[in-house]
Design a protein around this motif. Sequence first.
Motif, PDB file in Angstrom:
ATOM      1  N   PRO A  22       0.844  -1.193   0.000  1.00  0.00           N
ATOM      2  CA  PRO A  22       0.000   0.000   0.000  1.00  0.00           C
ATOM      3  C   PRO A  22       0.881   1.245   0.000  1.00  0.00           C
ATOM      4  CG  PRO A  22      -0.108  -1.148   2.119  1.00  0.00           C
ATOM      5  CD  PRO A  22       0.634  -2.036   1.186  1.00  0.00           C
ATOM      6  N   ARG A  23       0.490   2.245  -0.801  1.00  0.00           N
ATOM      7  CA  ARG A  23       1.335   3.435  -0.947  1.00  0.00           C
ATOM      8  C   ARG A  23       1.411   4.237   0.340  1.00  0.00           C
ATOM      9  NH1 ARG A  23      -0.212   7.075  -5.969  1.00  0.00           N
ATOM     10  NH2 ARG A  23      -0.437   4.941  -6.768  1.00  0.00           N
ATOM     11  N   THR A  24       0.338   4.256   1.090  1.00  0.00           N
ATOM     12  CA  THR A  24       0.340   4.922   2.387  1.00  0.00           C
ATOM     13  C   THR A  24       0.077   3.879   3.463  1.00  0.00           C
ATOM     14  OG1 THR A  24      -2.012   5.472   2.162  1.00  0.00           O
ATOM     15  CG2 THR A  24      -0.411   7.138   1.461  1.00  0.00           C
ATOM     16  N   PRO A  25       0.678   4.008   4.623  1.00  0.00           N
ATOM     17  CA  PRO A  25       0.547   2.971   5.654  1.00  0.00           C
ATOM     18  C   PRO A  25      -0.856   2.915   6.241  1.00  0.00           C
ATOM     19  CG  PRO A  25       1.738   4.867   6.514  1.00  0.00           C
ATOM     20  CD  PRO A  25       1.574   5.110   5.052  1.00  0.00           C
ATOM     21  N   LEU A  26      -1.187   1.760   6.777  1.00  0.00           N
ATOM     22  CA  LEU A  26      -2.425   1.571   7.520  1.00  0.00           C
ATOM     23  C   LEU A  26      -2.118   1.934   8.973  1.00  0.00           C
ATOM     24  CD1 LEU A  26      -2.677  -0.201   4.899  1.00  0.00           C
ATOM     25  CD2 LEU A  26      -4.144  -1.722   6.222  1.00  0.00           C
ATOM     26  N   ARG A  27      -2.209   3.215   9.281  1.00  0.00           N
ATOM     27  CA  ARG A  27      -1.666   3.740  10.534  1.00  0.00           C
ATOM     28  C   ARG A  27      -2.331   3.156  11.777  1.00  0.00           C
ATOM     29  NH1 ARG A  27       1.034   7.838  11.807  1.00  0.00           N
ATOM     30  NH2 ARG A  27      -0.511   8.622  13.298  1.00  0.00           N
ATOM     31  N   HIS A  28      -3.619   2.881  11.708  1.00  0.00           N
ATOM     32  CA  HIS A  28      -4.342   2.437  12.899  1.00  0.00           C
ATOM     33  C   HIS A  28      -4.770   0.975  12.783  1.00  0.00           C
ATOM     34  CE1 HIS A  28      -4.406   6.550  14.412  1.00  0.00           C
ATOM     35  NE2 HIS A  28      -4.762   6.932  13.203  1.00  0.00           N
ATOM     36  N   THR A  29      -3.929   0.181  12.149  1.00  0.00           N
ATOM     37  CA  THR A  29      -4.162  -1.259  12.013  1.00  0.00           C
ATOM     38  C   THR A  29      -2.913  -1.992  12.472  1.00  0.00           C
ATOM     39  OG1 THR A  29      -5.625  -0.888  10.127  1.00  0.00           O
ATOM     40  CG2 THR A  29      -4.761  -3.106  10.418  1.00  0.00           C
ATOM     41  N   SER A  30      -3.092  -3.028  13.268  1.00  0.00           N
ATOM     42  CA  SER A  30      -1.953  -3.777  13.794  1.00  0.00           C
ATOM     43  C   SER A  30      -2.259  -5.265  13.759  1.00  0.00           C
ATOM     44  CB  SER A  30      -1.632  -3.341  15.232  1.00  0.00           C
ATOM     45  OG  SER A  30      -2.726  -3.629  16.101  1.00  0.00           O
ATOM     46  N   LEU A  31      -1.189  -6.056  13.815  1.00  0.00           N
ATOM     47  CA  LEU A  31      -1.306  -7.513  13.763  1.00  0.00           C
ATOM     48  C   LEU A  31      -0.289  -8.131  14.684  1.00  0.00           C
ATOM     49  CD1 LEU A  31      -2.310 -10.217  12.470  1.00  0.00           C
ATOM     50  CD2 LEU A  31      -0.587  -9.849  10.689  1.00  0.00           C
ATOM     51  N   THR A  32      -0.729  -9.076  15.501  1.00  0.00           N
ATOM     52  CA  THR A  32       0.179  -9.916  16.263  1.00  0.00           C
ATOM     53  C   THR A  32      -0.004 -11.351  15.781  1.00  0.00           C
ATOM     54  OG1 THR A  32      -1.455 -10.184  18.056  1.00  0.00           O
ATOM     55  CG2 THR A  32       0.193  -8.430  18.303  1.00  0.00           C
ATOM     56  N   ALA A  33       1.095 -12.053  15.621  1.00  0.00           N
ATOM     57  CA  ALA A  33       1.052 -13.417  15.090  1.00  0.00           C
ATOM     58  C   ALA A  33       0.449 -14.367  16.125  1.00  0.00           C
ATOM     59  CB  ALA A  33       2.452 -13.867  14.702  1.00  0.00           C
ATOM     60  N   PRO A  34      -0.204 -15.437  15.677  1.00  0.00           N
ATOM     61  CA  PRO A  34      -0.841 -16.367  16.616  1.00  0.00           C
ATOM     62  C   PRO A  34       0.170 -17.230  17.352  1.00  0.00           C
ATOM     63  CG  PRO A  34      -1.052 -17.167  14.363  1.00  0.00           C
ATOM     64  CD  PRO A  34      -0.449 -15.802  14.271  1.00  0.00           C
ATOM     65  N   GLU A  35       0.069 -17.205  18.691  1.00  0.00           N
ATOM     66  CA  GLU A  35       0.937 -18.052  19.533  1.00  0.00           C
ATOM     67  C   GLU A  35       0.158 -18.603  20.734  1.00  0.00           C
ATOM     68  OE1 GLU A  35       4.374 -15.787  20.634  1.00  0.00           O
ATOM     69  OE2 GLU A  35       5.150 -15.707  18.603  1.00  0.00           O
ATOM     70  N   PRO A  36      -0.949 -19.270  20.578  1.00  0.00           N
ATOM     71  CA  PRO A  36      -1.606 -19.649  19.322  1.00  0.00           C
ATOM     72  C   PRO A  36      -2.689 -18.666  18.857  1.00  0.00           C
ATOM     73  CG  PRO A  36      -2.619 -20.814  21.134  1.00  0.00           C
ATOM     74  CD  PRO A  36      -1.535 -19.961  21.748  1.00  0.00           C
ATOM     75  N   ILE A  37      -2.949 -17.584  19.630  1.00  0.00           N
ATOM     76  CA  ILE A  37      -3.992 -16.631  19.251  1.00  0.00           C
ATOM     77  C   ILE A  37      -3.341 -15.319  18.849  1.00  0.00           C
ATOM     78  CG2 ILE A  37      -6.047 -15.376  20.002  1.00  0.00           C
ATOM     79  CD1 ILE A  37      -6.590 -17.587  21.991  1.00  0.00           C
ATOM     80  N   GLY A  38      -3.673 -14.840  17.663  1.00  0.00           N
ATOM     81  CA  GLY A  38      -3.190 -13.552  17.194  1.00  0.00           C
ATOM     82  C   GLY A  38      -4.344 -12.574  17.097  1.00  0.00           C
ATOM     83  N   LEU A  39      -3.999 -11.315  16.878  1.00  0.00           N
ATOM     84  CA  LEU A  39      -5.014 -10.272  16.850  1.00  0.00           C
ATOM     85  C   LEU A  39      -4.760  -9.330  15.684  1.00  0.00           C
ATOM     86  CD1 LEU A  39      -7.425  -8.825  18.218  1.00  0.00           C
ATOM     87  CD2 LEU A  39      -5.751  -7.529  19.560  1.00  0.00           C
ATOM     88  N   LEU A  40      -5.755  -9.219  14.807  1.00  0.00           N
ATOM     89  CA  LEU A  40      -5.757  -8.223  13.743  1.00  0.00           C
ATOM     90  C   LEU A  40      -6.751  -7.155  14.160  1.00  0.00           C
ATOM     91  CD1 LEU A  40      -4.998  -7.180  10.927  1.00  0.00           C
ATOM     92  CD2 LEU A  40      -6.758  -8.684   9.976  1.00  0.00           C
ATOM     93  N   LEU A  41      -6.218  -5.980  14.489  1.00  0.00           N
ATOM     94  CA  LEU A  41      -7.016  -4.910  15.074  1.00  0.00           C
ATOM     95  C   LEU A  41      -6.971  -3.717  14.130  1.00  0.00           C
ATOM     96  CD1 LEU A  41      -8.499  -4.370  17.841  1.00  0.00           C
ATOM     97  CD2 LEU A  41      -6.387  -3.267  18.579  1.00  0.00           C
ATOM     98  N   GLY A  42      -8.138  -3.249  13.665  1.00  0.00           N
ATOM     99  CA  GLY A  42      -8.126  -2.162  12.702  1.00  0.00           C
ATOM    100  C   GLY A  42      -9.325  -1.245  12.817  1.00  0.00           C
ATOM    101  N   ASP A  43      -9.159  -0.022  12.336  1.00  0.00           N
ATOM    102  CA  ASP A  43     -10.265   0.920  12.238  1.00  0.00           C
ATOM    103  C   ASP A  43     -10.977   0.717  10.905  1.00  0.00           C
ATOM    104  OD1 ASP A  43      -8.304   1.909  10.544  1.00  0.00           O
ATOM    105  OD2 ASP A  43      -8.600   3.999  11.131  1.00  0.00           O
TER     106      ASP A  43
END
Length: 234
Positions: A22-43
């Motif tokens: 993406p040309r501009t970042p997704l500033r308010h979106t984050s991801l943690t990898a599953p160990e065993p549960i991950g979280l994709l958190l976004g606006d």
Amino acid sequence: MRLRLTEFRPRTGPHEHRVVQPRTPLRHTSLTAPEPIGLLLGDHDGLNRLAGLFAFAARSRHTVVHIPLRDGVPPDEGFGDRVDLVLAHRTLGLRPSRWPGLRGRLRAGTPLTVRTDEARTARHAESWHTAQRRPDLREDFRHTTHARTFFLFGTPGLFAHTATECAYAAGFGPRHKGVGKGHSVFMSGLALDQPPGGGHPYEVLICFKPYPPYAHFRRPGGSATRPRRPAAAP
């Protein structure tokens, strides 16, 4: 949806690769990898653009979609180290062990604008969902984490299905009560392959969360104007 991307054509030996970001970042979106549960958190913006990127990946069999997520605004909930996200078709043969070298060659990019077809993506996702009713056709993302990057290896139908899930989270997440106070809300999850041997299933939760200051957030259907301040006492 119109996606503004940056395209790279790095080479490793005799092979040329196509990588887009993406040309501009997704500033308010984050991801943690599953160990065993991950979280994709976004606006709304982040999840909506993720829907477009998954839809683009669904029809781009020879392209690596790289979504940098580590350098955005740190979330105020969740746990674990943040990671970037890479989407690639299983048939592409991308090896995570070679990704750091490939990533280091992403220097001189070219602007690229593409359009996704939401109706076509929805039809593709529905066909995939119908096929999943047959046990012999069941498929989930193959996944791994390497070099602070979470890799999802899938098929066109699986990418299209996830695009619709992200679009659903972006569209209906803001309608939930409590989000205006900064609470996140679970909307869906990524379909992941499970390792042999049992144990807790691996999963990544897709959650909607507006970005602060939360006083600026308005749920759909609510007043677009800010409440008036009470008059000063005489």
